[in-house]
Design a protein around this motif. Sequence first.
Motif, PDB file in Angstrom:
ATOM      1  N   GLU A  25      26.345  -3.112  14.023  1.00 10.34           N
ATOM      2  CA  GLU A  25      26.721  -3.214  15.555  1.00 10.34           C
ATOM      3  C   GLU A  25      26.296  -2.012  16.340  1.00 10.34           C
ATOM      4  N   ARG A  26      26.749  -0.863  15.582  1.00  5.81           N
ATOM      5  CA  ARG A  26      26.540   0.449  16.404  1.00  5.81           C
ATOM      6  C   ARG A  26      24.999   0.694  16.545  1.00  5.81           C
ATOM      7  N   VAL A  27      24.342   0.355  15.308  1.00  3.03           N
ATOM      8  CA  VAL A  27      22.876   0.890  14.996  1.00  3.03           C
ATOM      9  C   VAL A  27      22.039  -0.135  15.998  1.00  3.03           C
ATOM     10  N   VAL A  28      22.342  -1.338  16.335  1.00  2.00           N
ATOM     11  CA  VAL A  28      21.810  -2.185  17.314  1.00  2.00           C
ATOM     12  C   VAL A  28      22.071  -1.865  18.603  1.00  2.00           C
ATOM     13  N   ALA A  29      23.101  -1.306  18.885  1.00  2.00           N
ATOM     14  CA  ALA A  29      23.461  -1.041  20.293  1.00  2.00           C
ATOM     15  C   ALA A  29      22.790   0.265  20.716  1.00  2.00           C
ATOM     16  N   ASP A  30      22.763   1.214  19.688  1.00  2.00           N
ATOM     17  CA  ASP A  30      21.991   2.550  19.805  1.00  2.00           C
ATOM     18  C   ASP A  30      20.557   2.223  20.035  1.00  2.00           C
ATOM     19  N   VAL A  31      19.909   1.253  19.239  1.00  2.00           N
ATOM     20  CA  VAL A  31      18.493   0.821  19.285  1.00  2.00           C
ATOM     21  C   VAL A  31      18.331   0.305  20.871  1.00  2.00           C
ATOM     22  N   LYS A  32      19.179  -0.454  21.074  1.00  2.00           N
ATOM     23  CA  LYS A  32      18.905  -1.139  22.704  1.00  2.00           C
ATOM     24  C   LYS A  32      18.941  -0.134  23.652  1.00  2.00           C
ATOM     25  N   ARG A  33      20.015   1.027  23.561  1.00  3.02           N
ATOM     26  CA  ARG A  33      20.066   1.903  24.467  1.00  3.02           C
ATOM     27  C   ARG A  33      18.967   2.804  24.354  1.00  3.02           C
ATOM     28  N   ILE A  34      18.229   3.294  23.183  1.00  2.00           N
ATOM     29  CA  ILE A  34      17.196   3.925  23.072  1.00  2.00           C
ATOM     30  C   ILE A  34      15.912   3.013  23.667  1.00  2.00           C
ATOM     31  N   VAL A  35      15.627   2.222  23.677  1.00  2.00           N
ATOM     32  CA  VAL A  35      14.707   1.285  24.137  1.00  2.00           C
ATOM     33  C   VAL A  35      14.730   1.399  25.657  1.00  2.00           C
ATOM     34  N   GLU A  36      15.935   1.047  26.213  1.00  2.00           N
ATOM     35  CA  GLU A  36      16.099   1.339  27.482  1.00  2.00           C
ATOM     36  C   GLU A  36      15.916   2.636  28.180  1.00  2.00           C
ATOM     37  N   ARG A  48       8.484  -3.334  22.535  1.00  2.00           N
ATOM     38  CA  ARG A  48       9.390  -4.610  21.939  1.00  2.00           C
ATOM     39  C   ARG A  48       9.886  -4.087  20.495  1.00  2.00           C
ATOM     40  N   VAL A  49      11.110  -4.405  20.161  1.00  2.00           N
ATOM     41  CA  VAL A  49      11.645  -4.066  18.939  1.00  2.00           C
ATOM     42  C   VAL A  49      12.055  -5.402  18.301  1.00  2.00           C
ATOM     43  N   LYS A  81      12.889  -2.354   0.786  1.00  2.00           N
ATOM     44  CA  LYS A  81      13.751  -3.695   0.834  1.00  2.00           C
ATOM     45  C   LYS A  81      14.951  -3.396   0.486  1.00  2.00           C
ATOM     46  N   ALA A  82      15.334  -2.227  -0.375  1.00  2.00           N
ATOM     47  CA  ALA A  82      16.837  -1.884  -0.623  1.00  2.00           C
ATOM     48  C   ALA A  82      17.324  -1.159   0.546  1.00  2.00           C
ATOM     49  N   ALA A  83      16.738  -0.804   1.589  1.00  2.00           N
ATOM     50  CA  ALA A  83      17.374  -0.358   2.955  1.00  2.00           C
ATOM     51  C   ALA A  83      18.260  -1.526   3.594  1.00  2.00           C
ATOM     52  N   ALA A  84      19.051  -1.032   4.369  1.00  2.00           N
ATOM     53  CA  ALA A  84      20.182  -1.854   5.301  1.00  2.00           C
ATOM     54  C   ALA A  84      19.158  -2.610   6.149  1.00  2.00           C
ATOM     55  N   GLY A  85      18.272  -1.925   6.567  1.00  2.00           N
ATOM     56  CA  GLY A  85      17.439  -2.710   7.825  1.00  2.00           C
ATOM     57  C   GLY A  85      15.965  -2.133   7.988  1.00  2.00           C
ATOM     58  N   THR A  86      15.401  -2.831   8.856  1.00  2.00           N
ATOM     59  CA  THR A  86      13.943  -2.532   9.335  1.00  2.00           C
ATOM     60  C   THR A  86      13.857  -2.515  10.884  1.00  2.00           C
ATOM     61  N   VAL A  87      13.452  -1.476  11.481  1.00  2.00           N
ATOM     62  CA  VAL A  87      13.074  -1.646  12.984  1.00  2.00           C
ATOM     63  C   VAL A  87      11.617  -1.880  13.068  1.00  2.00           C
ATOM     64  N   LEU A  88      11.282  -2.989  13.634  1.00  2.00           N
ATOM     65  CA  LEU A  88       9.778  -3.255  13.748  1.00  2.00           C
ATOM     66  C   LEU A  88       9.575  -2.932  15.368  1.00  2.00           C
ATOM     67  N   TYR A  89       8.386  -2.268  15.422  1.00  2.00           N
ATOM     68  CA  TYR A  89       8.094  -1.933  16.722  1.00  2.00           C
ATOM     69  C   TYR A  89       6.698  -2.555  16.917  1.00  2.00           C
ATOM     70  N   ASN A 118       5.247   3.763  22.596  1.00  6.09           N
ATOM     71  CA  ASN A 118       5.928   3.480  21.413  1.00  6.09           C
ATOM     72  C   ASN A 118       6.006   4.664  20.514  1.00  6.09           C
ATOM     73  N   GLY A 119       5.167   5.529  20.545  1.00 10.06           N
ATOM     74  CA  GLY A 119       5.591   6.642  19.582  1.00 10.06           C
ATOM     75  C   GLY A 119       6.850   7.473  19.867  1.00 10.06           C
ATOM     76  N   MET A 120       6.958   7.496  21.198  1.00 10.11           N
ATOM     77  CA  MET A 120       8.124   8.413  21.660  1.00 10.11           C
ATOM     78  C   MET A 120       9.379   7.309  21.161  1.00 10.11           C
ATOM     79  N   LEU A 121       9.313   6.158  21.228  1.00 13.50           N
ATOM     80  CA  LEU A 121      10.423   5.102  21.015  1.00 13.50           C
ATOM     81  C   LEU A 121      10.597   5.344  19.502  1.00 13.50           C
ATOM     82  N   GLN A 122       9.570   5.384  18.786  1.00 15.97           N
ATOM     83  CA  GLN A 122       9.694   5.453  17.299  1.00 15.97           C
ATOM     84  C   GLN A 122      10.591   6.643  17.099  1.00 15.97           C
TER      85      GLN A 122
END
Length: 190
Positions: A25-36, A48-49, A81-89, A118-122
Amino acid sequence: MAIIESLEQRRSVYALNKELPVPEERVVADVKRIVELVPDAFNMRSQRVVVALGEKQDQLWDAVFDAFGGKVAREKIDGFKAAAGTVLYFVDEDVVSGLQKQFAAYAQNFPVWAQQANGMLQFSVWAGLRDLGIGANVQHYNPVIDDAVRELFSVPESWTLVAEMPFGGIVAPAGDKAGENVDDRVKVAR
């Protein structure tokens, strides 16, 4: 400076696992804030992410393997695949084309500006993940995987996949980064 420290710590980490040092949830919250917060030209908000976690994370990388018909080593794909997640940009092309019509004098620039944003977001997400103690790397299996991603995540046709960022607990840190004479790339004019 905190930003310099974040940039120094940000590296391509490939040895990842599903054990995050913070809640998802912390990861998702931070990603959302960074997108903003990440800027873009004309405040177009074309970025979009999708954050793939759990079963969707595993399905994503199985779909990547399948899309390449075995032409990419299974071991390599299984590492992601072994990672916890993937951010798709993604870039929302409807937003870009809408601004091209609205501001015709700048029409040719909007696709470029969308890619720059998009590069800045990544990079911002990457540095933000590292600040949380999370490793990540950036992949570019698009456009080969576009249809599989669109189907798996039900994203609109107007979203163009730009990159994939697997992230997770750090199993092994990145190796040392070679230094360079940055004066070869930075000139000062007075």
